[in-house]
Design an enzyme around this catalytic site. Structure first.
Site: not given
Ligand code: NAD
Length: 363
Positions: A126, A193, A227, A251
């Protein structure tokens, strides 16, 4: 006492949901002087920019703001006002509670969902550091990266940079732990991640693990790959309490969680910096519903509840939240998204639902 609060009605459905929230906040008896300023599409027409300096000045002065959603014009060259506001005011922590209220249309009726998303707001993908495909600078960057990393990048690539720092990670993780303590929460889950992005998400994870040591014995701590979190949230959302995430995952997971508890019409939010706070619903300006008196005002009203708590008006916040709960539970004066079917002819409008909530406020 009269509080002075900056009010940004926003675009699309913004003015309708903000007007509803204002009415409900006022019905709690808390006195607020609203300093109204415009940002977004209306501001482009008047000031030639979607984020005029007067908006930033007003929030800097008042330290508290309530904001409606703002459209991000596609292809005009204007950056997102929402991202700019967070960066300009250093609103580094985005807090989004997701609570399932009785009577809401959801697949999760039997579950006790009451979790809070704490999203890092200032960096990650972002940050807005992007290089377009085919540009001279992009080609230069590709050459440099290839040389330094000894890896190939296709020459027709666009590039987005993902900066994640130790300092911003430490700040958001500490915020999450402090939030959990203050709000009688039991567990903090760090989402990442790091198996793939070792130097960005890896740093976020390492930082979280280090800070978690300081809270050992006071709060539970766990880590989960994003995930896998998405799957677990769909299967057993009741297992989660406070989630702390880098910007982009925050988000995406926010919208997933809004979906668990009845949709975007039910999801409030707040952005915090040092001694400064901006409250806004998670949803956008839903342009196709503009001016139709159709959308659910609850996300913005609950953002108002968060604001009242921040101001220390705990009783008023509780009265307003309880009024929302009663109206939803009764299911009579609610908007289309809270009815058993989207085409239910008994659905009421934004104004009528806000009025019903005002009627239910017990002081
Ligand atoms: P959106 O959230 O505006 O709307 C998506 C859909 O969600 C709507 O069509 C509607 O079906 C539903 N919805 C949203 N709010 C609702 C409500 N209060 N009650 C009932 N249903 C509701 O998302 P979008 O269409 O992707 O974005 C529209 C614009 O909003 C874009 O320009 C986007 O950039 C902007 N946006 C702004 C913010 C913000 O200001 N913080 C956040 C998200 C999107």
């Amino acid at each position: 006492m009269v509080y002075k609060v900056t009010l940004i009605p926003g675009d699309g459905i913004g003015p309708e949901v903000i007007s509803a929230a204002k009415k409900c906040i006022s019905a709690t008896g808390v006195k607020i002087y609203w300093e109204e300023v415009i940002a977004g599409e209306t501001a482009i027409k008047e000031f030639g920019t979607p984020l005029p300096e007067v908006v930033l000045d007003s929030i800097r002065r008042n330290r508290v703001a309530l904001k409606g959603p703002i459209t991000t014009p596609v292809g005009t060259g204007f950056r997102s006002v929402n991202v700019s506001l967070r960066q300009e005011l250093d609103l580094f922590a985005c807090v989004r509670p997701c609570k399932l209220y009785p009577g809401v249309r959801t697949f999760y009726k039997e579950k006790n969902i009451d979790l809070v998303i704490i999203r890092e707001n200032s960096e990650d993908l972002y940050a807005g550091i992007e290089f377009a495909e085919g540009e001279k600078e992009t080609k230069k960057i590709i050459r440099i990266i290839e040389k330094l990393s000894k890896r190939k990048i296709r020459p027709d690539s666009g590039i987005s940079i993902k900066p994640i720092s130790y300092s911003a990670s430490a700040r958001i993780v500490r915020f999450a732990f402090e939030y959990a303590l203050k709000n009688n929460r039991k567990k903090v889950t760090c989402v990442h991640k790091a198996n793939i992005m070792k130097f960005t998400d890896g740093l976020f994870l390492e930082t979280a693990e280090k800070i978690a040591e300081e809270y050992k014995g006071k709060l539970e701590f766990e880590t989960v790959i994003v995930d896998n979190l998405a799957m677990q949230l769909v299967q057993k959302p009741e297992n989660f309490d406070v989630l702390v995430l880098p910007n982009l995952y925050g988000d995406i997971i926010s919208d997933l969680c809004a979906g668990l508890v009845g949709g975007l019409g039910m999801a409030p939010g707040a952005n915090f910096g040092e001694g400064i706070a901006l409250f806004e619903p998670v949803h956008g300006s839903a342009p196709k519903y503009t001016g139709q008196n159709r959308v659910n005002p609850v996300a913005t009203i609950l953002s108002g509840v968060l604001m009242l708590r921040y101001l220390g008006e705990i009783k008023a916040a509780e009265s307003l939240e309880n009024a929302v709960v009663r109206v939803i539970k009764e299911g009579k004066f609610v908007t289309y998204d809270l009815k058993p079917s989207r085409t239910d002819p008994t659905a009421v409008g934004t104004v009528e639902m806000a009025e019903a909530i005002c009627q239910e406020i017990i002081l």
